[in-house]
Design a protein around this motif. Structure first.
Motif, PDB file in Angstrom:
ATOM      1  N   GLY A 123       0.797  -1.216   0.000  1.00  0.00           N
ATOM      2  CA  GLY A 123       0.000   0.000   0.000  1.00  0.00           C
ATOM      3  C   GLY A 123       0.828   1.264   0.000  1.00  0.00           C
ATOM      4  N   THR A 124       1.898   1.278   0.781  1.00  0.00           N
ATOM      5  CA  THR A 124       2.744   2.466   0.836  1.00  0.00           C
ATOM      6  C   THR A 124       3.388   2.754  -0.516  1.00  0.00           C
ATOM      7  N   THR A 125       3.856   1.719  -1.180  1.00  0.00           N
ATOM      8  CA  THR A 125       4.473   1.903  -2.501  1.00  0.00           C
ATOM      9  C   THR A 125       3.476   2.480  -3.498  1.00  0.00           C
ATOM     10  N   LEU A 126       2.277   1.915  -3.528  1.00  0.00           N
ATOM     11  CA  LEU A 126       1.244   2.418  -4.438  1.00  0.00           C
ATOM     12  C   LEU A 126       0.869   3.864  -4.115  1.00  0.00           C
ATOM     13  N   ASN A 127       0.681   4.166  -2.829  1.00  0.00           N
ATOM     14  CA  ASN A 127       0.287   5.522  -2.446  1.00  0.00           C
ATOM     15  C   ASN A 127       1.380   6.540  -2.722  1.00  0.00           C
ATOM     16  N   SER A 239      -6.483   1.590   0.929  1.00  0.00           N
ATOM     17  CA  SER A 239      -5.987   2.960   1.005  1.00  0.00           C
ATOM     18  C   SER A 239      -5.672   3.547  -0.380  1.00  0.00           C
ATOM     19  N   PRO A 240      -4.996   2.824  -1.285  1.00  0.00           N
ATOM     20  CA  PRO A 240      -4.817   3.360  -2.636  1.00  0.00           C
ATOM     21  C   PRO A 240      -6.143   3.633  -3.355  1.00  0.00           C
ATOM     22  N   ALA A 241      -7.138   2.765  -3.153  1.00  0.00           N
ATOM     23  CA  ALA A 241      -8.447   2.999  -3.772  1.00  0.00           C
ATOM     24  C   ALA A 241      -9.077   4.278  -3.222  1.00  0.00           C
ATOM     25  N   LEU A 323      -9.997   9.018  10.756  1.00  0.00           N
ATOM     26  CA  LEU A 323      -8.823   9.807  11.141  1.00  0.00           C
ATOM     27  C   LEU A 323      -7.623   9.492  10.257  1.00  0.00           C
ATOM     28  N   GLN A 324      -7.462   8.227   9.892  1.00  0.00           N
ATOM     29  CA  GLN A 324      -6.365   7.852   9.000  1.00  0.00           C
ATOM     30  C   GLN A 324      -6.495   8.571   7.663  1.00  0.00           C
ATOM     31  N   PHE A 325      -7.701   8.588   7.116  1.00  0.00           N
ATOM     32  CA  PHE A 325      -7.914   9.231   5.818  1.00  0.00           C
ATOM     33  C   PHE A 325      -7.750  10.750   5.912  1.00  0.00           C
ATOM     34  N   MET A 326      -8.186  11.354   7.003  1.00  0.00           N
ATOM     35  CA  MET A 326      -8.001  12.796   7.186  1.00  0.00           C
ATOM     36  C   MET A 326      -6.517  13.148   7.230  1.00  0.00           C
ATOM     37  N   GLY A 327      -5.733  12.341   7.967  1.00  0.00           N
ATOM     38  CA  GLY A 327      -4.292  12.583   8.022  1.00  0.00           C
ATOM     39  C   GLY A 327      -3.623  12.331   6.691  1.00  0.00           C
ATOM     40  N   GLY A 328      -4.069  11.281   5.981  1.00  0.00           N
ATOM     41  CA  GLY A 328      -3.488  10.963   4.680  1.00  0.00           C
ATOM     42  C   GLY A 328      -3.755  12.014   3.636  1.00  0.00           C
ATOM     43  N   GLN A 329      -4.935  12.627   3.668  1.00  0.00           N
ATOM     44  CA  GLN A 329      -5.257  13.653   2.689  1.00  0.00           C
ATOM     45  C   GLN A 329      -4.386  14.889   2.881  1.00  0.00           C
ATOM     46  N   TYR A 333      -0.980   9.768   1.759  1.00  0.00           N
ATOM     47  CA  TYR A 333      -1.505   8.492   2.233  1.00  0.00           C
ATOM     48  C   TYR A 333      -0.394   7.481   2.517  1.00  0.00           C
ATOM     49  N   ALA A 334       0.760   7.661   1.893  1.00  0.00           N
ATOM     50  CA  ALA A 334       1.878   6.756   2.177  1.00  0.00           C
ATOM     51  C   ALA A 334       2.344   6.918   3.616  1.00  0.00           C
ATOM     52  N   ALA A 335       2.444   8.180   4.075  1.00  0.00           N
ATOM     53  CA  ALA A 335       2.842   8.420   5.463  1.00  0.00           C
ATOM     54  C   ALA A 335       1.763   7.953   6.428  1.00  0.00           C
ATOM     55  N   ALA A 336       0.495   8.091   6.027  1.00  0.00           N
ATOM     56  CA  ALA A 336      -0.614   7.686   6.898  1.00  0.00           C
ATOM     57  C   ALA A 336      -0.631   6.177   7.129  1.00  0.00           C
ATOM     58  N   ASP A 337       0.085   5.429   6.287  1.00  0.00           N
ATOM     59  CA  ASP A 337       0.166   3.980   6.506  1.00  0.00           C
ATOM     60  C   ASP A 337       0.919   3.644   7.788  1.00  0.00           C
ATOM     61  N   ALA A 338       1.470   4.668   8.450  1.00  0.00           N
ATOM     62  CA  ALA A 338       2.106   4.447   9.751  1.00  0.00           C
ATOM     63  C   ALA A 338       1.115   3.885  10.756  1.00  0.00           C
ATOM     64  N   VAL A 339      -0.184   4.143  10.554  1.00  0.00           N
ATOM     65  CA  VAL A 339      -1.185   3.621  11.500  1.00  0.00           C
ATOM     66  C   VAL A 339      -1.269   2.106  11.418  1.00  0.00           C
TER      67      VAL A 339
END
Length: 390
Positions: A123-127, A239-241, A323-329, A333-339
């Motif tokens: 997911g991180t690579t795609l994002n 997450s990429p979707a 909250l994950q999506f709010m932070g990723g936006q 979204y790659a950094a938000a994968d920290a969750v």
């Protein structure tokens, strides 16, 4: 609608999401270990999971000066982005459903380690590429590498802990052939008598097997690992979707049509997750899997044992995803994968609530500490790679 604009605000969202997303699996595991059918638990969970998205949409999606707001976007010609959001909800729902069965076979900690690591690596690579590389690659990908190392430690922890449990049970031929007299004798030899078995002992493992909904004695852990890897692949796609739904990198929207806000996308995302979960779990009520007993919708409605916990799990997961999506936006979204480092939280609950790794070998403890350390490093590195979406 309310928008997160600062990197600090995005990181705060990610940390809160990490807490919520690491806690709800522990609650679901608690209900299964107390004997509640996972079909009943998941039906309750999916109701409040959707309700959380509705609450977020009609509050944060409506307040603030940013436009368009949530209600306005419901009538816009944005079906292409809606389809991406709903696809993300479907794969997340499938992943969550799969993990509920995997927890019983390989334990809460190992399940979360494997699924989150697969999610981050793919997911991180795609994002990263979808977000036009707004995250710092020289920091981001070493963080992803830490997750790979963590999954290696996680696999070693599982293998070592399984060997520990086998050693504890070596005086018991099998659950079926062990008489109550033998169990009581072993309790007496341990100074337990008829008291509740101590966590981590063979008697505790046998009592747990008798009480829990999903019976795992005599079944290969390969089944649990296969379910776990399937869940990880599903999680790596949602997450990429969602990223495509909110940022339209493939330019599918008509000219002049605003991109979906996080709140509108999350609403559609949660609706599709709700529908697929409802369909599959009602099907599993009447045609259960993994040897679970047959149930019915009427039996589900009358089952109030653990319903409050199931509702709480749904709220935590729903608000955690939001909250994950709010932070990723805001920060990528790659950094938000920290969750996805939620094993930091779920392992804590696994030890505190379920006695996982109690009375294990020194080797298991060393591997467990190494795994948790790598997750701490991974979270710090991934959050440090946060960018800023213009």
């Amino acid at each position: 609608m309310y928008m997160i604009e600062s990197k600090g605000g995005a990181i705060a969202c990610m940390l809160l999401a990490l807490l919520f997303l690491g806690t709800w699996p522990a609650i679901m595991t608690l209900t299964e270990r107390r004997g509640r059918l996972p079909q009943h638990t998941y039906l309750d969970y999916t109701i409040t999971n959707l309700l959380a998205a509705v609450i977020i949409a009609f509050t944060l999606g409506q307040i603030g000066p940013s436009r368009p707001n949530f209600i306005t976007q419901l009538s816009q010609d944005n079906w292409q982005s809606v389809m991406f959001a709903m696809a993300g909800g479907i794969v997340l729902s499938l992943g969550n459903l799969a993990t509920q069965y995997a927890w019983a076979f390989v334990g809460l900690s190992v399940t979360e380690v494997v699924t989150s690591s697969i999610t981050v690596v793919i997911g991180t690579t795609l994002n990263y590429f979808l977000d036009d590389r707004i995250n710092r690659a020289e920091i981001l990908f070493p963080g992803a590498a830490c997750f790979l190392i963590a999954v290696c430690f996680g696999s070693a922890v599982h293998k070592s802990n399984a060997a520990d449990n086998k050693s504890k049970l070596q005086n018991f031929n099998s659950l079926e052939t062990t008489s109550s007299f033998q169990i009581e004798t072993n309790h007496a030899n341990s100074g337990l008598g008829k008291e509740k078995a101590k966590e981590g002992t063979a008697a505790f493992l046998i009592e747990l097997e008798k009480q829990r909904a999903i019976k795992v004695f005599g079944k290969s852990t390969i089944i649990g690992l296969a379910i776990t890897f399937f869940a990880g692949i599903c999680f790596s796609m949602f997450s990429p979707a969602f990223n495509l739904a909110t940022n339209d990198q493939w330019h599918t929207l008509k000219h002049g049509v605003p991109k979906l806000s996080v709140y509108t996308a999350f609403f559609y995302f949660s609706i599709s997750a709700f529908v697929i979960a409802l369909i599959l779990n009602i099907r599993f009520l009447y045609w259960p899997v993994l040897g679970l007993p047959r149930s019915s919708f009427k039996a589900y409605l009358n089952d109030w044992n653990g319903r409050g916990w199931s509702f709480l799990a749904g709220f935590l997961c729903g608000f955690g995803n939001g909250l994950q999506f709010m932070g990723g936006q805001a920060a990528g979204y790659a950094a938000a994968d920290a969750v996805q480092a939620l094993p930091l939280v779920s392992t804590f609950w696994g030890i505190l609530l379920f006695g996982e790794y109690r009375r294990s070998s020194r080797r298991t403890y060393v591997l467990l500490i190494s795994m948790l350390f790598m997750f701490i490093v991974a979270v710090a590195v991934l959050m440090a790679s946060s960018g800023h979406r213009i």
